[in-house]
Scaffold this motif. Structure first.
Motif, mmCIF file in Angstrom:
data_model
loop_
_atom_site.group_PDB
_atom_site.id
_atom_site.type_symbol
_atom_site.label_atom_id
_atom_site.label_comp_id
_atom_site.label_asym_id
_atom_site.label_seq_id
_atom_site.Cartn_x
_atom_site.Cartn_y
_atom_site.Cartn_z
ATOM 1 N N PRO A 1 -62.836 -13.111 5.360
ATOM 2 C CA PRO A 1 -63.196 -11.719 5.673
ATOM 3 C C PRO A 1 -64.446 -11.213 4.957
ATOM 4 N N ARG A 2 -64.654 -11.627 3.700
ATOM 5 C CA ARG A 2 -65.784 -11.095 2.936
ATOM 6 C C ARG A 2 -66.472 -12.227 2.183
ATOM 7 N N VAL A 3 -67.777 -12.330 2.414
ATOM 8 C CA VAL A 3 -68.574 -13.370 1.777
ATOM 9 C C VAL A 3 -69.696 -12.705 0.976
ATOM 10 N N VAL A 4 -69.732 -13.009 -0.310
ATOM 11 C CA VAL A 4 -70.751 -12.470 -1.213
ATOM 12 C C VAL A 4 -71.616 -13.633 -1.681
ATOM 13 N N ALA A 5 -72.937 -13.464 -1.609
ATOM 14 C CA ALA A 5 -73.832 -14.557 -1.960
ATOM 15 C C ALA A 5 -74.866 -14.120 -2.983
ATOM 16 N N ARG A 6 -75.113 -15.007 -3.921
ATOM 17 C CA ARG A 6 -76.137 -14.792 -4.943
ATOM 18 C C ARG A 6 -77.499 -15.237 -4.411
ATOM 19 N N VAL A 7 -78.497 -14.379 -4.581
ATOM 20 C CA VAL A 7 -79.876 -14.708 -4.216
ATOM 21 C C VAL A 7 -80.641 -15.007 -5.505
ATOM 22 N N ASN A 8 -81.130 -16.228 -5.621
ATOM 23 C CA ASN A 8 -81.859 -16.611 -6.829
ATOM 24 C C ASN A 8 -83.347 -16.311 -6.734
ATOM 25 N N ASN A 9 -83.917 -16.549 -5.576
ATOM 26 C CA ASN A 9 -85.343 -16.325 -5.359
ATOM 27 C C ASN A 9 -85.523 -15.138 -4.415
ATOM 28 N N PRO A 10 -86.116 -14.040 -4.873
ATOM 29 C CA PRO A 10 -86.268 -12.859 -4.024
ATOM 30 C C PRO A 10 -86.993 -13.140 -2.705
ATOM 31 N N LYS A 11 -87.803 -14.192 -2.654
ATOM 32 C CA LYS A 11 -88.506 -14.528 -1.415
ATOM 33 C C LYS A 11 -87.536 -14.980 -0.323
ATOM 34 N N ASN A 12 -86.353 -15.400 -0.726
ATOM 35 C CA ASN A 12 -85.354 -15.860 0.243
ATOM 36 C C ASN A 12 -84.389 -14.761 0.669
ATOM 37 N N GLU A 13 -84.557 -13.573 0.145
ATOM 38 C CA GLU A 13 -83.575 -12.508 0.377
ATOM 39 C C GLU A 13 -83.396 -12.199 1.857
ATOM 40 N N TRP A 14 -84.456 -12.330 2.634
ATOM 41 C CA TRP A 14 -84.388 -11.995 4.061
ATOM 42 C C TRP A 14 -83.428 -12.907 4.828
ATOM 43 N N LEU A 15 -83.128 -14.081 4.278
ATOM 44 C CA LEU A 15 -82.220 -15.012 4.943
ATOM 45 C C LEU A 15 -80.753 -14.639 4.754
ATOM 46 N N PHE A 16 -80.461 -13.904 3.711
ATOM 47 C CA PHE A 16 -79.074 -13.630 3.349
ATOM 48 C C PHE A 16 -78.535 -12.451 4.155
ATOM 49 N N ASN A 17 -78.206 -12.730 5.404
ATOM 50 C CA ASN A 17 -77.696 -11.688 6.293
ATOM 51 C C ASN A 17 -76.524 -12.227 7.103
ATOM 52 N N GLU A 18 -76.061 -11.455 8.067
ATOM 53 C CA GLU A 18 -74.868 -11.838 8.817
ATOM 54 C C GLU A 18 -75.082 -13.100 9.643
ATOM 55 N N SER A 19 -76.341 -13.424 9.963
ATOM 56 C CA SER A 19 -76.604 -14.658 10.701
ATOM 57 C C SER A 19 -76.179 -15.880 9.896
ATOM 58 N N TRP A 20 -76.209 -15.754 8.571
ATOM 59 C CA TRP A 20 -75.783 -16.829 7.694
ATOM 60 C C TRP A 20 -74.392 -16.562 7.115
ATOM 61 N N GLY A 21 -73.687 -15.594 7.667
ATOM 62 C CA GLY A 21 -72.322 -15.321 7.233
ATOM 63 C C GLY A 21 -72.196 -14.471 5.989
ATOM 64 N N VAL A 22 -73.315 -13.895 5.533
ATOM 65 C CA VAL A 22 -73.309 -13.129 4.282
ATOM 66 C C VAL A 22 -72.990 -11.662 4.561
ATOM 67 N N ASP A 23 -71.955 -11.144 3.892
ATOM 68 C CA ASP A 23 -71.630 -9.714 3.998
ATOM 69 C C ASP A 23 -72.387 -8.907 2.950
ATOM 70 N N VAL A 24 -72.457 -9.434 1.739
ATOM 71 C CA VAL A 24 -73.166 -8.751 0.653
ATOM 72 C C VAL A 24 -74.036 -9.772 -0.069
ATOM 73 N N ALA A 25 -75.327 -9.457 -0.184
ATOM 74 C CA ALA A 25 -76.252 -10.318 -0.914
ATOM 75 C C ALA A 25 -76.605 -9.642 -2.234
ATOM 76 N N VAL A 26 -76.474 -10.387 -3.320
ATOM 77 C CA VAL A 26 -76.778 -9.848 -4.643
ATOM 78 C C VAL A 26 -77.966 -10.616 -5.214
ATOM 79 N N SER A 27 -79.073 -9.929 -5.332
ATOM 80 C CA SER A 27 -80.282 -10.540 -5.871
ATOM 81 C C SER A 27 -80.400 -10.164 -7.344
ATOM 82 N N THR A 28 -80.204 -11.132 -8.228
ATOM 83 C CA THR A 28 -80.262 -10.843 -9.659
ATOM 84 C C THR A 28 -81.614 -10.285 -10.082
ATOM 85 N N PRO A 29 -82.738 -10.892 -9.665
ATOM 86 C CA PRO A 29 -84.038 -10.313 -10.043
ATOM 87 C C PRO A 29 -84.215 -8.896 -9.532
ATOM 88 N N ARG A 30 -83.799 -8.654 -8.276
ATOM 89 C CA ARG A 30 -83.947 -7.307 -7.722
ATOM 90 C C ARG A 30 -83.062 -6.318 -8.465
#
Length: 222
Positions: free
Chosen positions: A92-121
């Motif tokens: 039901p809920r998928v949370v993903a860590r974003v390591n490189n802010p340049k990749n943040e645009w990929l972390f969306n529902e197309s990849w199954g991500v409900d919440v993306a957490v970017s540590t640098p951001r």
């Protein structure tokens, strides 16, 4: 609640510890034998396996999990884990860590991500939040609905200071969820008044952020 965490490094173990303290079941998955440190989080279940492999996720019984957290230090791994969790196991809920802010645009529902957490951001946002009054700070991005958790500290000169929440014409697709006033955390009602210095947390569509910032920063007439 049952939570599987892919990545048993410092981040994954810290998340596991917090969840266990709150009474949840936690499974930590990592393919590196050196990462399997049962003594560090003894209350968790541990699995030495590659979280990008279907056979590993079958062994982890991912279909039983309410939440999957992809917390490795590799964005490619986190995306694959997120996609498999959502599409193959219906988590039901998928949370993903974003390591490189340049990749943040990929972390969306197309990849199954409900919440993306970017540590640098997030670190950048916390710095901005500490020094900015009257500026909108984006704290967290939600993939579904293209919405963000944003914060703004109401300036002394804001025209909305002293106004009741229910009297404000908020922009469409925005919701005031919390008012932080000193040491108090308030769930806003229509009768609550906004005060200068309040930290206001909103869930807002990205397209409405500029409109929301303009509304909150309008100065009182002299």
């Amino acid at each position: 609640m049952r939570v599987a965490i892919a990545g048993a490094g410092a981040v994954g173990r810290s998340i596991a510890g917090e969840l266990l303290e709150n009474g949840h079941e936690v499974l930590l998955i990592d393919k590196a034998p050196t990462a399997i440190s049962v003594e560090r989080v003894p209350m968790a279940e541990w699995l030495l396996a590659d979280a990008c492999e279907i056979t590993s996720l079958d062994e982890a019984a991912l279909q039983r999990c309410n939440v999957v957290i992809a917390a490795t230090g590799d964005d490619k791994v986190n995306l694959v884990v997120s996609l498999l969790a959502k599409t193959e196991y219906g988590v039901p809920r998928v949370v993903a860590r974003v390591n490189n802010p340049k990749n943040e645009w990929l972390f969306n529902e197309s990849w199954g991500v409900d919440v993306a957490v970017s540590t640098p951001r997030l670190m950048s946002a916390l710095v901005e939040e500490a020094v900015s009054v009257g500026d909108l700070v984006r704290l967290l991005r939600f993939s579904h609905g293209d919405a963000n958790l944003v914060e703004l500290t109401l300036p002394e000169e804001s025209a909305l200071a002293g106004t009741q929440v229910g009297d404000v014409q908020w922009p469409q697709d925005t919701s005031l969820v919390t008012i932080i006033r000193g040491t108090r955390v308030l769930t806003p009602t229509r009768e609550d008044s906004l005060e200068a210095g309040d930290e206001l947390l909103f869930v807002a569509a990205q397209a409405r952020e500029e409109q929301l910032e303009d509304l909150l920063s309008v100065r009182k007439e002299s």
